[in-house]
Design a protein around this motif. Structure first.
Motif, PDB file in Angstrom:
ATOM      1  N   HIS A 169       0.866  -1.179   0.000  1.00 21.73           N
ATOM      2  CA  HIS A 169       0.000   0.000   0.000  1.00 21.73           C
ATOM      3  C   HIS A 169       0.906   1.233   0.000  1.00 21.73           C
ATOM      4  O   HIS A 169       1.720   1.405   0.912  1.00 21.73           O
ATOM      5  CB  HIS A 169      -0.899   0.025   1.239  1.00 21.73           C
ATOM      6  N   GLU A 170       0.763   2.075  -0.995  1.00 21.12           N
ATOM      7  CA  GLU A 170       1.593   3.276  -1.072  1.00 21.12           C
ATOM      8  C   GLU A 170       1.150   4.287  -0.020  1.00 21.12           C
ATOM      9  O   GLU A 170      -0.041   4.551   0.148  1.00 21.12           O
ATOM     10  CB  GLU A 170       1.504   3.892  -2.467  1.00 21.12           C
ATOM     11  N   SER A 171       2.132   4.865   0.677  1.00 19.95           N
ATOM     12  CA  SER A 171       1.799   5.810   1.733  1.00 19.95           C
ATOM     13  C   SER A 171       2.918   6.839   1.880  1.00 19.95           C
ATOM     14  O   SER A 171       3.917   6.805   1.158  1.00 19.95           O
ATOM     15  CB  SER A 171       1.569   5.068   3.058  1.00 19.95           C
ATOM     16  N   ILE A 172       2.730   7.750   2.842  1.00 18.59           N
ATOM     17  CA  ILE A 172       3.687   8.820   3.121  1.00 18.59           C
ATOM     18  C   ILE A 172       3.969   8.826   4.618  1.00 18.59           C
ATOM     19  O   ILE A 172       3.054   8.698   5.435  1.00 18.59           O
ATOM     20  CB  ILE A 172       3.128  10.201   2.697  1.00 18.59           C
ATOM     21  N   SER A 173       5.226   8.996   4.973  1.00 19.16           N
ATOM     22  CA  SER A 173       5.570   9.073   6.393  1.00 19.16           C
ATOM     23  C   SER A 173       5.077  10.391   6.978  1.00 19.16           C
ATOM     24  O   SER A 173       5.302  11.454   6.398  1.00 19.16           O
ATOM     25  CB  SER A 173       7.083   8.969   6.578  1.00 19.16           C
ATOM     26  N   PRO A 174       4.428  10.355   8.157  1.00 14.44           N
ATOM     27  CA  PRO A 174       3.878  11.586   8.745  1.00 14.44           C
ATOM     28  C   PRO A 174       4.781  12.258   9.768  1.00 14.44           C
ATOM     29  O   PRO A 174       4.377  13.233  10.388  1.00 14.44           O
ATOM     30  CB  PRO A 174       2.613  11.061   9.438  1.00 14.44           C
ATOM     31  N   HIS A 175       6.013  11.760   9.962  1.00 17.41           N
ATOM     32  CA  HIS A 175       6.784  12.180  11.130  1.00 17.41           C
ATOM     33  C   HIS A 175       7.713  13.366  10.919  1.00 17.41           C
ATOM     34  O   HIS A 175       8.205  13.932  11.892  1.00 17.41           O
ATOM     35  CB  HIS A 175       7.591  10.998  11.665  1.00 17.41           C
ATOM     36  N   ASP A 176       8.023  13.730   9.679  1.00 16.31           N
ATOM     37  CA  ASP A 176       8.853  14.912   9.450  1.00 16.31           C
ATOM     38  C   ASP A 176       8.381  15.625   8.195  1.00 16.31           C
ATOM     39  O   ASP A 176       7.434  15.191   7.537  1.00 16.31           O
ATOM     40  CB  ASP A 176      10.342  14.557   9.385  1.00 16.31           C
ATOM     41  N   CYS A 177       9.041  16.739   7.864  1.00 10.80           N
ATOM     42  CA  CYS A 177       8.541  17.579   6.772  1.00 10.80           C
ATOM     43  C   CYS A 177       9.072  17.167   5.406  1.00 10.80           C
ATOM     44  O   CYS A 177       8.808  17.846   4.415  1.00 10.80           O
ATOM     45  CB  CYS A 177       8.864  19.045   7.050  1.00 10.80           C
ATOM     46  N   VAL A 178       9.807  16.064   5.327  1.00 14.58           N
ATOM     47  CA  VAL A 178      10.302  15.587   4.033  1.00 14.58           C
ATOM     48  C   VAL A 178       9.202  14.855   3.274  1.00 14.58           C
ATOM     49  O   VAL A 178       9.087  14.966   2.054  1.00 14.58           O
ATOM     50  CB  VAL A 178      11.530  14.670   4.228  1.00 14.58           C
ATOM     51  N   GLY A 179       8.377  14.099   3.991  1.00 17.23           N
ATOM     52  CA  GLY A 179       7.310  13.344   3.340  1.00 17.23           C
ATOM     53  C   GLY A 179       7.838  12.142   2.596  1.00 17.23           C
ATOM     54  O   GLY A 179       7.540  11.938   1.412  1.00 17.23           O
ATOM     55  N   ALA A 180       8.639  11.322   3.284  1.00  9.32           N
ATOM     56  CA  ALA A 180       9.235  10.150   2.649  1.00  9.32           C
ATOM     57  C   ALA A 180       8.161   9.224   2.097  1.00  9.32           C
ATOM     58  O   ALA A 180       7.138   8.975   2.736  1.00  9.32           O
ATOM     59  CB  ALA A 180      10.108   9.401   3.653  1.00  9.32           C
ATOM     60  N   ASN A 181       8.409   8.700   0.905  1.00  8.96           N
ATOM     61  CA  ASN A 181       7.490   7.760   0.268  1.00  8.96           C
ATOM     62  C   ASN A 181       7.743   6.363   0.822  1.00  8.96           C
ATOM     63  O   ASN A 181       8.872   5.856   0.758  1.00  8.96           O
ATOM     64  CB  ASN A 181       7.686   7.755  -1.246  1.00  8.96           C
ATOM     65  N   ILE A 182       6.714   5.747   1.358  1.00 13.13           N
ATOM     66  CA  ILE A 182       6.868   4.431   1.973  1.00 13.13           C
ATOM     67  C   ILE A 182       5.848   3.456   1.410  1.00 13.13           C
ATOM     68  O   ILE A 182       4.830   3.851   0.836  1.00 13.13           O
ATOM     69  CB  ILE A 182       6.720   4.496   3.513  1.00 13.13           C
ATOM     70  N   SER A 183       6.149   2.190   1.579  1.00  9.61           N
ATOM     71  CA  SER A 183       5.228   1.123   1.200  1.00  9.61           C
ATOM     72  C   SER A 183       4.864   0.360   2.468  1.00  9.61           C
ATOM     73  O   SER A 183       5.735  -0.214   3.125  1.00  9.61           O
ATOM     74  CB  SER A 183       5.891   0.185   0.186  1.00  9.61           C
ATOM     75  N   ILE A 184       3.588   0.406   2.828  1.00  9.67           N
ATOM     76  CA  ILE A 184       3.110  -0.330   4.002  1.00  9.67           C
ATOM     77  C   ILE A 184       2.656  -1.705   3.529  1.00  9.67           C
ATOM     78  O   ILE A 184       1.769  -1.819   2.687  1.00  9.67           O
ATOM     79  CB  ILE A 184       1.949   0.412   4.685  1.00  9.67           C
ATOM     80  N   GLN A 185       3.272  -2.749   4.058  1.00 16.77           N
ATOM     81  CA  GLN A 185       2.958  -4.107   3.621  1.00 16.77           C
ATOM     82  C   GLN A 185       2.130  -4.817   4.687  1.00 16.77           C
ATOM     83  O   GLN A 185       2.496  -4.835   5.868  1.00 16.77           O
ATOM     84  CB  GLN A 185       4.241  -4.878   3.326  1.00 16.77           C
ATOM     85  N   THR A 186       1.021  -5.392   4.245  1.00 20.48           N
ATOM     86  CA  THR A 186       0.073  -5.994   5.181  1.00 20.48           C
ATOM     87  C   THR A 186      -0.198  -7.456   4.846  1.00 20.48           C
ATOM     88  O   THR A 186      -0.004  -7.907   3.712  1.00 20.48           O
ATOM     89  CB  THR A 186      -1.263  -5.229   5.152  1.00 20.48           C
ATOM     90  N   LEU A 187      -0.661  -8.180   5.841  1.00 19.70           N
ATOM     91  CA  LEU A 187      -1.087  -9.570   5.678  1.00 19.70           C
ATOM     92  C   LEU A 187      -2.322  -9.789   6.537  1.00 19.70           C
ATOM     93  O   LEU A 187      -2.284  -9.544   7.754  1.00 19.70           O
ATOM     94  CB  LEU A 187       0.032 -10.531   6.098  1.00 19.70           C
ATOM     95  N   ARG A 188      -3.401 -10.193   5.901  1.00 21.50           N
ATOM     96  CA  ARG A 188      -4.666 -10.453   6.588  1.00 21.50           C
ATOM     97  C   ARG A 188      -5.070  -9.295   7.504  1.00 21.50           C
ATOM     98  O   ARG A 188      -5.430  -9.479   8.671  1.00 21.50           O
ATOM     99  CB  ARG A 188      -4.582 -11.766   7.370  1.00 21.50           C
ATOM    100  N   GLY A 189      -4.978  -8.085   6.963  1.00 22.88           N
ATOM    101  CA  GLY A 189      -5.447  -6.906   7.681  1.00 22.88           C
ATOM    102  C   GLY A 189      -4.538  -6.417   8.784  1.00 22.88           C
ATOM    103  O   GLY A 189      -4.953  -5.602   9.616  1.00 22.88           O
ATOM    104  N   GLU A 190      -3.279  -6.854   8.798  1.00 23.97           N
ATOM    105  CA  GLU A 190      -2.339  -6.429   9.832  1.00 23.97           C
ATOM    106  C   GLU A 190      -1.055  -5.935   9.176  1.00 23.97           C
ATOM    107  O   GLU A 190      -0.534  -6.566   8.255  1.00 23.97           O
ATOM    108  CB  GLU A 190      -2.032  -7.600  10.772  1.00 23.97           C
ATOM    109  N   VAL A 191      -0.555  -4.794   9.644  1.00 29.41           N
ATOM    110  CA  VAL A 191       0.690  -4.251   9.097  1.00 29.41           C
ATOM    111  C   VAL A 191       1.855  -5.105   9.575  1.00 29.41           C
ATOM    112  O   VAL A 191       2.020  -5.342  10.775  1.00 29.41           O
ATOM    113  CB  VAL A 191       0.895  -2.784   9.530  1.00 29.41           C
ATOM    114  N   LYS A 192       2.667  -5.561   8.623  1.00 36.00           N
ATOM    115  CA  LYS A 192       3.803  -6.411   8.960  1.00 36.00           C
ATOM    116  C   LYS A 192       5.134  -5.675   8.878  1.00 36.00           C
ATOM    117  O   LYS A 192       6.045  -5.948   9.649  1.00 36.00           O
ATOM    118  CB  LYS A 192       3.834  -7.631   8.032  1.00 36.00           C
TER     119      LYS A 192
END
Length: 749
Positions: A169-192
């Motif tokens: 799932h394509e997402s953006i890091s919320p923790h600093d002002c750079v806005g790093a592009n991240i990929s959140i990977q999940t399995l059966r509805g849980e972030v792994k």
């Protein structure tokens, strides 16, 4: 590969290309060398692919399929390498290591911290940390992605899923002002796990450990999973309808008894654009302009003439190309780790970097010059640089800077270091930048610092970058400010800013994803204001609820929410929810929308997060020009008085893993060296003058509150100052530059 006229096969990845070179990749010599090389790699490699976390995404597996043989001729015992615990983030299985040295090179060339090294020779060669130490770099997790085998893997992810089962799932890091592009990977509805997405213009192919491991908080045991309402028996679970009714009735009662101006809203800078926008829309529809997200800022005197948003006029990707960089009030390595890597890239390419700070931070690049002074002297140091720069450039000193202030700067004791900084800025290149970091933004003379930085940037021909926390740019653009609406439209009668809402307490507060005593600069006054309020609503993700909150509404974590983030260069980036909300928690924007419906307010009929953004984007101005200009009449504030005898100036910045509620609950991050117990640091000379020793139990006193902790010698701290990190659980913090006193537990020193 086979290269014509070369006596033997050559490694393709390490052979420079030359004109006229003839290369054969599939000849008998090349194929034979490829098979031989792979056979050597597999001689000592364990056959444990079925239980290896790298299985399914392992380059060595791919190479074995393409170039390996069907059987192994090696019948001797394989080498076994003992594993060491190198920290809570990275798991080691060094028997799998093929000695590619990528992890060593990453520390040397990219991170700037040599944490891995090579020991031994031949079959006894191994990769290890120095003297068995832990890996503590803020970007250490990137070696997991670089490792071509399963020697270095994510410790929290270990044995929890197989790579081919995971959904990206394509997402953006919320923790600093750079806005790093991240990929959140999940399995059966849980972030792994969370991995980087390549975006050369933003984060290249890296992410910080804060971005990589903060997802753990989403599954923390203390997640708030249902609404709660305070009654005679305290906080008790309630249905959503009852909780929203209680919230609406509580706010209405305050408006009826007092006035809408008695409402105040404080919002976390990690909120999405949609959440910022709906908070301010709700408050203004109820009749209050008291809304703000700048929780650690204490100087708002430049608000009226500020730019569209605080950010950088230099694109992020061009930081690596700068030839001169001045850091002011910035520990860029920890505050903005990915920008810190770009500054290091520039330094390795020959750029000169200088700093004006109150702490001699441990940076991952060298400094041409540095001025380490107490917070109250930072503006004077910057003014000294301006004076010297004008002298070297034969330029006039800006007329709207007071003479008394410049006279004070002229007597500044750090003259020689300031001269080096001015000389660096005078060099005939225009590819430079002045960076204002968190300490500058939180400084009691921020408007003065910003004004001086504008002049210096203009005279020296460099860019200016103000690096606000998290998604703060979206907060500005969404109108989550007391003096401006969405897209920078001025408000006719500005409300109260965050500091004013605390020091002129309101009768009711709406808190969005904040822990007031840890996220606001003046923690004790904040707690007093909340305790004295008639009604407090808190939208939060965790069940650590203060005893002054009347209604608690559970919001989702960033992994469960869709929204928009705008980074410091004005880049708009959208995210989608990776998993369904836990329990009865709901996305913040949905709760605010329904709360608007409970008040029967028009314009709260959004179906999805994108509808909220589209409502404002049609009227949006150009978001590529931040910060305003030096011509705006922002006055330079003079220092009123020196620190009282027996007191110290406070240096108080949140540590890298204390910046927001989510990071503070990521178990792996809280076990790192950067999350070590909070203590007080003072300069060795000051410690000696106090007749104290390292580890002495003390009481740090400020105004209304005190903190019991220990004091240690810290050579990074400027003389006459005390370093006590903000955002910790050790006790409420005070603002930068506040006067504090150190007392030994048994009496005053």
């Amino acid at each position: 590969v086979e290269v014509e006229r070369a006596p033997k096969a050559l490694p393709a990845c390490a052979t420079p290309v030359m004109d006229g070179m003839k290369v054969k990749t599939n000849s008998k010599v090349a194929v034979g060398a490829q098979k031989d090389t792979l056979e050597f790699l597999l001689i000592n490699h364990p056959l444990d692919c079925p239980i290896c976390d790298q299985g399914g995404e392992c380059p060595l597996q791919d190479q074995a399929v393409g170039y390996g043989g069907h059987l192994s001729r090696y019948e001797e015992k394989k080498r076994v390498v003992a594993d060491h615990d190198i920290g809570p983030l990275i798991e080691t299985e060094m028997t799998r290591c093929i000695h590619c040295t990528r992890c060593v090179r990453f520390g040397d060339e990219i991170a700037g911290v040599m944490e891995f090294g090579i020991t031994g020779r031949s079959e006894h060669l191994k990769i290890d940390t120095f003297f068995g130490s832990t890996v503590d770099s803020e970007v250490s997790g990137n070696v997991i992605d670089l490792c071509p085998v399963g020697a270095l893997t994510s410790k929290p992810y270990r044995f929890t899923a197989r790579s081919w089962e995971l959904i990206d799932h394509e997402s953006i890091s919320p923790h600093d002002c750079v806005g790093a592009n991240i990929s959140i990977q999940t399995l059966r509805g849980e972030v792994k796990r969370v991995l980087p997405r390549i975006n050369e213009a933003v984060n290249e192919c890296w992410i910080s450990d804060r971005d990589r491991y903060s997802y753990e908080a989403a599954g923390a045991e203390n997640r708030l999973l249902q609404p709660m309402v305070r009654g005679e028996l305290g906080l008790t679970p309630a249905s959503w309808e009852d909780a929203l009714n209680a919230a609406a009735n509580g706010l209405w009662s305050v408006i009826d008894e007092y006035d809408a101006s008695e409402l105040g809203a404080l919002v976390s800078p990690t909120a999405s654009f949609e959440e910022f926008y709906l908070v301010q829309k709700l408050m203004r529809a109820l009749g209050s302009d008291n809304v703000d997200h700048r929780l650690r800022q204490i100087d708002f005197s430049g608000d009226d003439d500020a730019g569209l948003y605080p950010g950088t006029s230099l694109p992020i990707e061009r930081f690596s190309d700068c030839s001169k960089i001045l850091l002011v009030g910035s520990n860029i390595r920890k505050e903005q780790p990915l920008l810190g890597l770009r500054v290091r890239n520039a330094w390795r390419a020959g750029a000169k970097v200088a700093a004006i700070n109150s702490m001699d931070w441990s940076l991952n690049f060298g400094l041409e010059a540095k001025t380490i002074v107490a917070p109250g002297l930072v503006p004077y140091a910057l003014a000294q640089v301006l004076l010297l720069l004008c002298e070297m450039k034969n330029a006039e000193v800006p007329a709207d800077i007071s003479g008394d202030f410049l006279d004070g700067a002229d007597e500044f004791s750090g003259h020689e270091e300031c001269r080096k900084i001015a000389a660096m800025l005078c060099e005939n290149t225009d590819d430079g930048v002045i960076v204002l970091g968190q300490s500058a933004i939180s400084h009691p003379m921020f408007s003065c610092i910003e004004h001086l930085a504008h002049f210096i940037a203009e005279i020296s021909g460099v860019a200016l970058a103000i690096l606000p926390p998290a998604n703060s740019v979206a907060g500005w653009m969404a109108g989550c400010l007391p003096h401006r609406g969405a897209n920078g439209v001025p408000v006719e009668a500005p409300g109260l800013n965050a500091r004013q809402m605390i020091h002129n307490p309101r009768a009711a507060y709406l808190l969005f994803d904040i822990e007031p005593s840890r996220d606001i600069s003046d923690g004790m006054h904040t707690r007093q204001a909340m305790e004295n309020a008639s009604f407090v609503i808190s939208l939060q993700s965790f069940d650590d609820v203060p005893d002054y909150v009347d209604v608690v509404l559970p919001i989702t974590s960033f992994t469960e929410n869709a929204g928009t983030f705008i980074n410091c260069e004005g880049r708009v980036q959208h995210t989608v929810a990776a998993v369904e909300p836990m329990g009865e928690s709901r996305p913040g924007w949905k709760i605010l929308r329904v709360l608007g419906n409970f008040f029967n307010l028009p314009g709260f009929d959004y179906v999805q997060a994108g509808d909220v953004f589209e409502e404002t984007s049609a009227e949006a101005e150009d978001v590529s020009e931040p910060n305003g200009s030096s011509s705006r009449p922002v006055p330079c504030i003079q220092k009123e008085s020196s620190v009282s005898p027996g007191y110290f100036e406070l240096i108080s910045d949140p540590k890298i893993y204390s910046v927001d509620a989510t990071v503070r609950r990521a178990a792996a991050l809280q076990s790192t060296a950067d999350a070590s117990p909070v203590t007080v640091g003072v300069h060795p000379d000051d410690l000696e003058a106090l007749s104290l020793k390292n580890g002495t139990a003390i009481v740090l006193r400020h105004d209304l509150h005190s903190v019991h902790t220990q004091v240690f010698s810290d050579t990074r701290v400027a003389r006459g100052c005390v370093y006590f990190p903000a955002g910790s659980d050790a006790g409420p913090s005070a603002s930068i530059g506040a006067e504090v006193r150190i007392e030994q537990e048994s009496g005053t020193v």
